[in-house]
Design a protein around this motif. Structure first.
Motif, PDB file in Angstrom:
ATOM      1  N   SER A  17      11.135  -9.836   1.668  1.00 36.74           N
ATOM      2  CA  SER A  17       9.798  -9.130   1.937  1.00 36.74           C
ATOM      3  C   SER A  17       8.555 -10.282   1.995  1.00 36.74           C
ATOM      4  N   ARG A  19       4.263 -10.247   3.109  1.00 40.61           N
ATOM      5  CA  ARG A  19       3.032  -9.579   3.293  1.00 40.61           C
ATOM      6  C   ARG A  19       1.874 -10.118   4.183  1.00 40.61           C
ATOM      7  N   ARG A  66       9.966   1.081   5.488  1.00 42.71           N
ATOM      8  CA  ARG A  66      10.142  -0.116   5.091  1.00 42.71           C
ATOM      9  C   ARG A  66       8.911  -1.038   5.034  1.00 42.71           C
ATOM     10  N   GLN A  81       2.520  -4.883   4.446  1.00 46.50           N
ATOM     11  CA  GLN A  81       3.726  -5.116   3.442  1.00 46.50           C
ATOM     12  C   GLN A  81       4.870  -4.712   4.280  1.00 46.50           C
ATOM     13  N   MET A  82       5.801  -5.951   4.178  1.00 48.07           N
ATOM     14  CA  MET A  82       7.327  -5.775   4.845  1.00 48.07           C
ATOM     15  C   MET A  82       8.307  -5.760   3.791  1.00 48.07           C
ATOM     16  N   SER A  83       9.152  -4.902   3.684  1.00 48.24           N
ATOM     17  CA  SER A  83      10.242  -4.970   2.905  1.00 48.24           C
ATOM     18  C   SER A  83      11.263  -4.781   3.590  1.00 48.24           C
ATOM     19  N   SER A  84      12.680  -4.811   2.839  1.00 42.89           N
ATOM     20  CA  SER A  84      13.978  -4.666   3.528  1.00 42.89           C
ATOM     21  C   SER A  84      13.993  -5.292   4.671  1.00 42.89           C
ATOM     22  N   LEU A  85      13.529  -6.520   4.809  1.00 43.17           N
ATOM     23  CA  LEU A  85      13.381  -7.077   6.462  1.00 43.17           C
ATOM     24  C   LEU A  85      14.697  -7.219   7.046  1.00 43.17           C
TER      25      LEU A  85
END
Length: 117
Positions: A17, A19, A66, A81-85
């Motif tokens: 993740s 941000r 995501r 907010q970036m997750s599961s990139l």
């Protein structure tokens, strides 16, 4: 004039993740649209997500579920907010400020996001 200052980019492993933050200063107007775009090598710049002053959001299909865009109107700051990139998220990410009533559009300098496999 408007200045956009970005931060938060970096190198992460797939599944991780990050941000991103972008603070706008100057004549930003009370009503505007802030957003994030990205450009990978050899590809066109594409929309990632946008958010209005009122909180209405729009996402590219590739990031839905995501990524989350948000903003702090008091600070004129937008976040991503970036997750599961995924490796395909690797790109230079650009902050954008769109003031439709004034016919103005502004861009940040871009911040690199690299996702390794």
């Amino acid at each position: 004039q408007v200045q956009l200052v970005e931060s938060g980019g970096g190198l992460v492993q797939a599944g991780g993740s990050l941000r991103l933050s972008c603070a706008a200063s100057g004549s930003t107007f009370s009503i505007n649209i802030m957003g994030w775009y990205r450009q990978a090598p050899g590809k066109q710049r594409e929309l990632v997500a946008t958010i209005t002053t009122g909180g209405t959001t729009n996402y590219a299909d590739s990031v839905k579920g995501r990524f989350t865009i948000s903003r702090d109107n008091a600070k004129n700051t937008v976040y991503l907010q970036m997750s599961s990139l995924k490796p395909e998220d690797t790109a230079v990410y650009y902050c954008n400020l769109d003031v439709r009533l004034a016919g103005m559009n502004y861009w940040g300098q871009g911040t690199q996001v690299a996702v390794s496999s």
